[in-house]
Design a protein around this motif. Sequence first.
Motif, PDB file in Angstrom:
ATOM      1  N   SER A   1       0.466  25.603 -13.645  1.00 46.39           N
ATOM      2  CA  SER A   1       0.455  24.496 -12.702  1.00 46.39           C
ATOM      3  C   SER A   1      -0.936  24.244 -12.148  1.00 46.39           C
ATOM      4  N   ASN A   2      -1.163  22.994 -11.810  1.00 50.82           N
ATOM      5  CA  ASN A   2      -2.405  22.552 -11.186  1.00 50.82           C
ATOM      6  C   ASN A   2      -2.023  21.803  -9.918  1.00 50.82           C
ATOM      7  N   PRO A   3      -2.477  22.242  -8.752  1.00 50.19           N
ATOM      8  CA  PRO A   3      -2.046  21.607  -7.504  1.00 50.19           C
ATOM      9  C   PRO A   3      -2.557  20.175  -7.330  1.00 50.19           C
ATOM     10  N   ASN A   4      -3.460  19.732  -8.198  1.00 48.88           N
ATOM     11  CA  ASN A   4      -4.016  18.388  -8.074  1.00 48.88           C
ATOM     12  C   ASN A   4      -3.216  17.401  -8.926  1.00 48.88           C
ATOM     13  N   LEU A   5      -2.747  16.338  -8.283  1.00 51.74           N
ATOM     14  CA  LEU A   5      -1.987  15.302  -8.969  1.00 51.74           C
ATOM     15  C   LEU A   5      -2.770  13.995  -8.953  1.00 51.74           C
TER      16      LEU A   5
ATOM     17  N   TYR B   1       3.426  19.846 -13.583  1.00 50.52           N
ATOM     18  CA  TYR B   1       4.502  19.212 -12.827  1.00 50.52           C
ATOM     19  C   TYR B   1       5.034  18.011 -13.599  1.00 50.52           C
ATOM     20  N   GLU B   2       6.320  17.760 -13.424  1.00 53.04           N
ATOM     21  CA  GLU B   2       6.907  16.530 -13.932  1.00 53.04           C
ATOM     22  C   GLU B   2       7.977  16.077 -12.948  1.00 53.04           C
ATOM     23  N   ILE B   3       8.343  14.799 -13.031  1.00 56.12           N
ATOM     24  CA  ILE B   3       9.359  14.257 -12.128  1.00 56.12           C
ATOM     25  C   ILE B   3      10.738  14.681 -12.616  1.00 56.12           C
ATOM     26  N   GLU B   4      11.420  15.473 -11.810  1.00 53.03           N
ATOM     27  CA  GLU B   4      12.773  15.912 -12.148  1.00 53.03           C
ATOM     28  C   GLU B   4      13.823  14.902 -11.706  1.00 53.03           C
ATOM     29  N   LYS B   5      13.573  14.252 -10.557  1.00 54.25           N
ATOM     30  CA  LYS B   5      14.559  13.333 -10.008  1.00 54.25           C
ATOM     31  C   LYS B   5      13.862  12.354  -9.078  1.00 54.25           C
TER      32      LYS B   5
ATOM     33  N   CYS C   1       0.851  -1.189   0.000  1.00 56.67           N
ATOM     34  CA  CYS C   1       0.000   0.000   0.000  1.00 56.67           C
ATOM     35  C   CYS C   1       0.888   1.240   0.000  1.00 56.67           C
ATOM     36  N   PRO C   2       1.095   1.868  -1.155  1.00 55.29           N
ATOM     37  CA  PRO C   2       1.885   3.103  -1.161  1.00 55.29           C
ATOM     38  C   PRO C   2       1.114   4.243  -0.507  1.00 55.29           C
ATOM     39  N   SER C   3       1.832   5.112   0.180  1.00 51.38           N
ATOM     40  CA  SER C   3       1.235   6.330   0.738  1.00 51.38           C
ATOM     41  C   SER C   3       2.007   7.524   0.201  1.00 51.38           C
ATOM     42  N   TYR C   4       1.351   8.662   0.096  1.00 49.25           N
ATOM     43  CA  TYR C   4       1.950   9.815  -0.580  1.00 49.25           C
ATOM     44  C   TYR C   4       1.913  11.037   0.328  1.00 49.25           C
ATOM     45  N   THR C   5       3.028  11.761   0.332  1.00 48.21           N
ATOM     46  CA  THR C   5       3.132  13.007   1.090  1.00 48.21           C
ATOM     47  C   THR C   5       3.860  14.028   0.229  1.00 48.21           C
ATOM     48  N   SER C   6       3.354  15.236   0.168  1.00 52.01           N
ATOM     49  CA  SER C   6       4.004  16.294  -0.615  1.00 52.01           C
ATOM     50  C   SER C   6       4.550  17.362   0.323  1.00 52.01           C
ATOM     51  N   ALA C   7       5.604  18.040  -0.126  1.00 49.29           N
ATOM     52  CA  ALA C   7       6.252  19.056   0.710  1.00 49.29           C
ATOM     53  C   ALA C   7       6.902  20.120  -0.154  1.00 49.29           C
ATOM     54  N   ILE C   8       7.103  21.291   0.448  1.00 47.97           N
ATOM     55  CA  ILE C   8       7.856  22.391  -0.170  1.00 47.97           C
ATOM     56  C   ILE C   8       9.101  22.625   0.679  1.00 47.97           C
ATOM     57  N   SER C   9      10.243  22.761   0.022  1.00 48.45           N
ATOM     58  CA  SER C   9      11.499  23.003   0.724  1.00 48.45           C
ATOM     59  C   SER C   9      12.274  24.075  -0.015  1.00 48.45           C
ATOM     60  N   LYS C  10      13.403  24.492   0.568  1.00 46.71           N
ATOM     61  CA  LYS C  10      14.273  25.473  -0.077  1.00 46.71           C
ATOM     62  C   LYS C  10      15.705  24.971  -0.071  1.00 46.71           C
ATOM     63  N   ASP C  11      16.414  25.233  -1.137  1.00 44.12           N
ATOM     64  CA  ASP C  11      17.826  24.897  -1.199  1.00 44.12           C
ATOM     65  C   ASP C  11      18.575  25.725  -0.156  1.00 44.12           C
TER      66      ASP C  11
ATOM     67  N   SER D   1      -5.630  10.435  -6.032  1.00 38.51           N
ATOM     68  CA  SER D   1      -5.440  11.865  -6.301  1.00 38.51           C
ATOM     69  C   SER D   1      -4.982  12.548  -5.020  1.00 38.51           C
ATOM     70  N   ILE D   2      -4.019  13.435  -5.147  1.00 38.20           N
ATOM     71  CA  ILE D   2      -3.540  14.202  -3.998  1.00 38.20           C
ATOM     72  C   ILE D   2      -3.415  15.655  -4.400  1.00 38.20           C
TER      73      ILE D   2
END
Length: 722
Positions: free
Chosen positions: A578-582, A529-533, A267-277, A601-602
């Motif tokens: 951008s659309n915040p819904n994935l 959005y796209e997967i960068e890494k 069962c995968p679970s998903y969490t999103s976050a914003i960070s800064k370099d 959907s998240i």
Amino acid sequence: MLVLAVILLVMLAPIISAAKTDDWEFDASKAVATSPYTSSSFSTTSSAYFMRSMFAVLAIPGVIIIAWIALSIVLIVKGKPIEEQGTKKMSPKRFAGIAMLIFPFAISLLAFIAGWLMAATSQIELFAIVLGAIQLLWIAFLVWMIVYGARHKLKLVWIPAIAMLVLGFIMVVFIAFFGVMSPSAFKAGAPLQTMGAGGGIQYYGAKVAEASDTIGFSVGGAKDINNFRQNLNHSYLPLPTDITYEGLFYDYYFDTGATETCTKLFCPSYTSAISKDPFSEETEYYLSVGLNSGVKESDFKRKKLNLVIVLDVSGSMSSSFSKYYYDQFGRPVQIEGEKDTDASSSKMQVATKSIVAMLDHLNPDDRFGMVLFDNQAYLAKKLRLISETDMPKIKSHIMEIQPMGGTYMEAGMKMGTELFDELLDADQAEYENRIIFLTDAMPNIGRTDEESLLGMLKSNSDNKLYTTFIGIGVDFNTELVEAITKIRGANYYSVHSSSQFKERMDEEFEYMVTPLVFNLVLKLDARGYEIEKVIGSPEADEATGEIMKVNTLFPSKKEEGETKGGLVLLKLKKTVTSNPNLKLRVSYEDRSGNQMSDEKSISLPTGSQPSYPNNGIRKGILLFKYASLMKNWINDEREAYWQKMEVVPMVNSEQGIMTLPDDDRESWQLSAWERQSMVLRVSQEYKKLFTEFRGYFESEMERIEDPSLSREVDILNKLILQ
């Protein structure tokens, strides 16, 4: 006194009837030691003494049997019929003699029949029950002899019966102490497993459990960054491939962000976050994939195992852990002042000792085989059922192995693969096929290009024959294994001490040999959005754009609700609109090939300020930045050294921490298969960067509340003070 003999026969019946053999084929006399160390802890002298002692003990039953039969005959002959009221009846003496003569042969025949049935059906548990019943019958018969003899005043009956009970007890204690049987002979076999509704793997007795009671998952590939840490400890500059994201993640436990009880295998679970370099202050977007399972930890059992150990016996295995490197010209460089607790033991000694300990995890219905290799391969032991193998003798043979010549890994892998020729069609729902390949990875004989070895491993994987690599010592080449472990079902570890060996091949053995989820693919459907890494998977270079791919998930430990290495991290790239819904679509297959899928959907957080829903994703992001900084440093220092130029860090206040391509490899003077040593170098530019990053790391560590992160602070301190 016959009970002594009968108990021995009963205990040995499964061994005799199952035809347990010492099928060791490697001639240890060929192993010319190349070091002052001796790798045998079971000497020829002690072995001969043990065998002589056993022979003496086993000769006792013969004497007892003769005495017992003689006593029975005496009782029968002297027990003349008696007359009672004009009728002749059998005397108690003759009745006791006949009973003593017939009962032991009947019970012995029953024991041998039970042993034969056990050998034919491998029903160890059933035979154990029969064995217990036979012993109870013996005790009951001896008690009857004592009572009957006392009632009829027959000392020739009740005195021997008492003696037999005492001697029988002594024999049982002797057998248990000296291990006449294999220690694993009566281990419970692996429980059966079936496919339940919906295709998930079900375990007999398994229940849907709370999160803290279940297992988790970690990805295949690297299971540590021991090479990175050991290189720094000995003041050598690591290779960029020594620190992998998945290896670093497996050093830590993660909150996977699961909010619902898992009732399936995965069962995968998903969490999103914003960070800064921490250097450029650029906003970064992340998504974590938590690796959860509904399988209860106490009910997790591996399948039956067909296991082949392929062991490197090259001359380099005669050195102690962390004793030397090979420089760019192939010359050994000694490490001075070594204080390792295993400094007095060779790699071979620790390896063979660990293999012997691992064998205790094998059940009677598992199979075990072994191949040795130096500049050629040697068949040490055919792949045979444990129940048919004299495991104590096999263990003593393994402890006698000594290092010999060069290193030709292909030869060892080829012979190891050939042992499975008749087992590749085994029921995959019942059996797991695996090779554990142990080497210090210093090949110098034959072909050393990647294609030939990788081709073999990929072919094996297609046939569901999977590989575990265990690298031994600081000269283990991570570039080689980093490529290998992108293959389905593969994983690798590096070990630098006997304690690490024990953890890998003993404490984590069940998890190490049991891949449960394959071909995990996550597709990201989101405008903007796209997967960068992808961080935390050895297949990261194959997972870009909209797709995340992970070849294999292995079961993993959980502590206080957190999973060891239980996280894959995605760095997302935000496009113009951008659309915040994935929408996330995940598909995978279990080890029986059943396809499964899920969709969810998240919503991503909006804004540009740092936002972390839980400490799991926050820890993952912190470790990703730390590892990326280290990779940049190693790459820049090595490039500057070879180009004879000043270090110009790729990390700066404008670009931040750069993410190097996963296939970025430099061209050294030796092939990519050789280990090269370079004295630890830290330029002033990177010392400044490390000092700045240390402040950021300590601040995040305090918020995450994981004191184990301090080991990375120790590394930063060492580099700053270098």
